[in-house]
Design an enzyme around this catalytic site. Structure first.
Site: not given
Ligand code: BES
Ligand code: MN
Ligand code: ZN
Length: 497
Positions: A274, A348
């Site tokens: 990230k 997931r």
């Molecule tokens: N934990 C995150 C989602 C999230 C983002 C929760 C911001 C709360 C606030 C999740 O694991 C994630 O990183 N999701 C990605 C999915 C993508 C790679 C398809 C996302 O939402 O960017």
């Molecule tokens: Mn994630």
């Protein structure tokens, strides 16, 4: 915070702080009584515009003549016709916050006497209790409050007798569950690790005779074929746990209701790392797990007459020489293959195996998973609602109604088959991301493939589980909604004693 009841008149209650609500319609009810007792002080303040009427505004008055209380806290309730369950919850929280900022140690709360659209007395008392405890929360696990910080409110009394006392004791049980979830979400990721979540579950089980705990460590998970969960866990020195809390409140053969929580104790994104900004927030990526554990805490304290299972998949998602990578193909516990396109879509992956295990081992009548699963959910619904996704219309209705009733709202997103093609892969049964369109729904589609045969819903609480600013904190959501749902499945509030 202790709750008591009294049938003394509001003007006669000897307390540090009397709390009353003022709608835009003007002084009435208790405030009219206090106005008379104080020789029209409140009318004069109202005319000069010094009393709040807008929803959520508060004014603290000191040394009001004619009342026993040292202070009078007036909270604005807004327009009567807009005063619904959510507005009530917000008003009580605003009052609770002002109360906490004052130096009052005791209070007498008259807010449950306000008329709230479609809500009865029992509901108002319960919700007022839950909201007051919520507002009294100050994080202290790793930061000591200053010496001159206002003290916590010790006791709050309400008008009423035994019936009111009963509702307030239910409120305390639910508030403790919400509190548990907030505590866990707020803890830093170097403390709240998968092992810490497991220890928390063990301590809870030691406190309740009907609560049992089972912890699966990595060897067991590997031998069960939980390769999707283990793939995410591989990159971290904080080893994973699968935690199961079983509340045995029902008959031994009764199929349980199961909750499954995403417990990513820190989400760096892994190899698909990230960006640096706000990465520290990803400590709350165990919000689904926190809600699961918090709901079990409430269920145990309520002594719910039914069997309830709470399953938590606890891992940390780190980049490392052993971390899983984009391009990997993983065979999940149910035999399906997953092509990893993004290691940041880790929630997931772990829920896939946790859902398979829950279905196979616990044979629940219904399974609901909770997860801070997608940023797309925050884009879609913001912070006001958790998203519900299910192919079962009746279950969707149950969860939407529970959200409405508990002022912990949920909103449905479709889980039509049309979206499934976005996660097709030439190299595996599916890939773990579905591209930009409908990111929350394609995540739900992915999960649906691991919940086959179960009566199942997915709840994305990415937007609702965290309160952004003033102060930053976990919200404990959707514990309130879950508990309301569970209670109704167990026969409703009136069936609890
Ligand atoms: N934990 C995150 C989602 C999230 C983002 C929760 C911001 C709360 C606030 C999740 O694991 C994630 O990183 N999701 C990605 C999915 C993508 C790679 C398809 C996302 O939402 O960017
Ligand atoms: Mn994630
Ligand atoms: Zn995540």
């Amino acid at each position: 915070m202790q709750f008591t009841t009294t049938d003394a008149a509001p003007t006669a209650v000897d307390t540090d702080c009397l709390i009353a609500g003022l709608s835009e319609d003007g002084l009435s009810g208790h405030l009219a009584e206090i106005d008379r007792a104080s020789d029209g002080l409140l009318s004069r303040l109202h005319e000069s515009g010094d009393l709040p009427a807008k929803a959520g505004q508060t004014v603290m008055l000191h040394a009001v003549p004619g009342i026993q209380a040292d202070r009078l806290l007036i909270v604005g309730l807004g327009k009567t016709e807009k005063f619904d369950g959510v507005a009530f919850d917000k008003a009580v929280k605003a009052a609770g916050k002002a109360l906490r900022q004052s130096r009052a140690k005791s209070a007498h709360c008259l807010l449950a006497d306000a008329d709230v659209a479609d809500r009865g007395n029992d509901w108002k008392l319960r919700q007022a209790g839950i909201a007051l405890v919520y507002a009294d929360y100050i994080y202290s696990a790793t930061k000591q409050p200053k010496d001159d910080a206002p003290p916590a409110t010790e006791t709050v009394s309400f008008p009423g007798g035994d019936g009111a006392a009963q509702q307030l004791s239910l409120a305390s049980a639910i508030a403790a569950g919400v509190r548990r979830a907030r505590d866990l979400a707020d803890l830093p990721p170097n403390i709240c690790t998968p092992a810490y979540l497991a220890e928390t579950a063990e301590k809870m089980a030691a406190e309740h005779a009907k609560l049992e705990v089972e912890i699966l460590e990595e060897d067991t998970m590997r031998s069960l074929g939980m390769n999707a969960l283990m793939a995410v866990a591989e990159g971290s020195a904080n080893r994973p746990r699968l935690i199961r809390l079983s509340w045995k409140g029902g008959a031994s053969g009764d199929a349980p209701l199961a909750m499954v929580g995403k417990g990513v104790t820190f989400d760096t994104g892994g190899i698909s790392i990230k960006p640096r900004d706000l990465m520290e927030q990803m400590k709350f990526d165990m919000g689904g797990a926190a809600a699961t554990i918090g709901a079990i805490e409430a269920v145990a304290r309520l002594g719910l007459p039914m069997n309830v299972e709470g399953v938590v998949a606890a891992v940390e998602n780190m980049p490392d020489g052993k971390a899983y990578r984009p391009g990997d193909v993983i065979t999940a516990m149910n035999g399906k293959t997953i092509e990893v396109h993004n290691t940041d879509a880790e929630g997931r992956m772990i829920l896939a195996d946790a859902l398979s295990w829950t279905g196979q081992k616990l044979k629940p009548q219904t399974t609901v998973d909770m997860a801070t699963l997608t940023g797309a959910c925050v884009v879609a619904l913001g912070h006001h609602a958790s998203a519900v996704m299910t192919q079962d219309d009746e279950l969707a209705e149950e969860l939407l109604t529970a959200g409405q009733r508990s002022a912990d709202r949920t909103w449905r997103l479709p889980l039509w088959d049309d979206y499934q093609e976005q996660i097709e892969s030439p190299f595996a049964d599916m890939k773990n991301i579905g591209g930009m369109p409908a990111g929350s729904i394609t995540a739900g589609c992915f999960l649906s493939r691991f919940a086959e045969g179960q009566r199942w819903a997915h709840i994305d609480c990415a937007g609702s589980a965290w309160q952004w600013g003033k102060p930053e904190s976990g919200t404990g959501r959707p514990v309130g909604m879950l508990v309301d749902w569970l209670v109704h499945r167990a026969g409703g509030w009136d069936a609890l004693d």
